[in-house]
Design a protein around this motif. Structure first.
Motif, PDB file in Angstrom:
ATOM      1  N   ILE A   1       6.137 -11.221  55.019  1.00  0.00           N
ATOM      2  CA  ILE A   1       6.232 -10.993  53.575  1.00  0.00           C
ATOM      3  C   ILE A   1       6.959 -12.179  52.938  1.00  0.00           C
ATOM      4  O   ILE A   1       8.119 -12.445  53.264  1.00  0.00           O
TER       5      ILE A   1
ATOM      6  N   PRO B   1       7.559 -13.339  46.098  1.00  0.00           N
ATOM      7  CA  PRO B   1       6.481 -12.772  45.272  1.00  0.00           C
ATOM      8  C   PRO B   1       5.694 -13.801  44.475  1.00  0.00           C
ATOM      9  O   PRO B   1       4.516 -13.593  44.192  1.00  0.00           O
TER      10      PRO B   1
ATOM     11  N   SER C   1       8.168  -7.606  58.717  1.00  0.00           N
ATOM     12  CA  SER C   1       8.276  -6.148  58.714  1.00  0.00           C
ATOM     13  C   SER C   1       7.387  -5.596  59.822  1.00  0.00           C
ATOM     14  O   SER C   1       6.254  -6.057  59.996  1.00  0.00           O
TER      15      SER C   1
ATOM     16  N   ALA D   1       5.841 -10.474  48.371  1.00  0.00           N
ATOM     17  CA  ALA D   1       6.774  -9.349  48.198  1.00  0.00           C
ATOM     18  C   ALA D   1       6.645  -8.768  46.796  1.00  0.00           C
ATOM     19  O   ALA D   1       7.583  -8.785  45.992  1.00  0.00           O
TER      20      ALA D   1
ATOM     21  N   PHE E   1       4.786  -4.024  48.694  1.00  0.00           N
ATOM     22  CA  PHE E   1       5.584  -4.661  49.734  1.00  0.00           C
ATOM     23  C   PHE E   1       6.944  -5.162  49.270  1.00  0.00           C
ATOM     24  O   PHE E   1       7.694  -5.716  50.059  1.00  0.00           O
ATOM     25  N   LYS E   2       7.277  -4.982  47.992  1.00  0.00           N
ATOM     26  CA  LYS E   2       8.519  -5.566  47.480  1.00  0.00           C
ATOM     27  C   LYS E   2       9.763  -4.983  48.150  1.00  0.00           C
ATOM     28  O   LYS E   2      10.764  -5.681  48.306  1.00  0.00           O
TER      29      LYS E   2
ATOM     30  N   GLY F   1      10.302  -6.805  51.633  1.00  0.00           N
ATOM     31  CA  GLY F   1      10.314  -8.257  51.663  1.00  0.00           C
ATOM     32  C   GLY F   1      11.697  -8.866  51.703  1.00  0.00           C
ATOM     33  O   GLY F   1      12.709  -8.171  51.827  1.00  0.00           O
TER      34      GLY F   1
END
Length: 205
Positions: free
Chosen positions: A56, A59, A70, A160, A164-165, A168
């Motif tokens: 990740i 962003p 992850s 991210a 997925f933020k 991340g």
């Protein structure tokens, strides 16, 4: 080496739903049967299974900063295993591991599991994340376990954001917007305005 993968939004959504299910359900063999089984990075070697592996990144594309790995590790053996390291072959990136308690190694208990990534879980931070992978690729990731040894797989690379933020890396703040210079904002001088730092106080008459 990375190779370009073209994956749709449905696959990404399925991955995060599976991650969320595993994170919420905790350890134990039954955790493997919970949640969706999507088209995602997973591998089984002997008693060890790695599932939902992701790299990740930040962003925003092009932003330099850490990335994160992850994954969920399952141990079906009778003895615990220590995650000794994670490496990314083909890159100079280094991965820093941290247990959920903040001290000591990441241990996968016997007949249990460990989630890497997300609040309250163990973490694996790629310090020089921009050298690791590009969004849309698949990055080779090798997990080294104390009993199983090296376990490799190709993990999807995602930013991210959206789903997925929460899994991340720490987000690098965007650079501040450009601010006007003093010469552009100051008035006065030959134009007859008020010099910077002065006010037109009433004379009192």
């Amino acid at each position: 080496m990375s190779r370009n993968l073209r994956r749709g939004a449905l696959a990404a959504t399925a991955i995060v739903f599976s991650i969320a299910a595993l994170s919420a359900c905790g350890a134990g063999n039954n955790a493997q049967t919970l949640g969706v089984r999507p088209d995602h990075a997973a591998v089984t070697v002997d008693d060890l299974k790695i599932q939902n592996a992701l790299v990740i990144t930040q962003p925003e594309r092009g932003v330099k900063g850490p990335a994160a790995i992850s994954a969920t590790l399952f141990n079906n053996g009778r003895a615990p295993q220590v995650l000794e390291s994670i490496s990314l072959p083909g890159s100079s990136a280094t991965v820093t591991l941290k247990s959920a308690k903040g001290a000591g190694p990441i241990t996968v208990p016997a007949n249990g599991s460990v989630v890497i990534g997300g609040a309250g879980n163990a973490s694996a931070v790629i310090e020089n994340g921009t050298e690791a992978a590009r969004v849309g690729d698949a990055q080779q990731v090798v997990f080294k376990l104390s009993r199983t040894g090296d376990v490799g797989l190709e993990a999807f690379v995602v930013p991210a954001d959206s789903y997925f933020k929460d899994f991340g890396p720490s987000i690098v703040p965007a650079p501040p917007a450009a601010t006007p210079t003093a010469s552009a904002t100051a008035t006065g001088g030959e134009h007859g305005g008020t010099p910077s730092g002065e006010t037109n106080a009433p004379s009192g008459h």
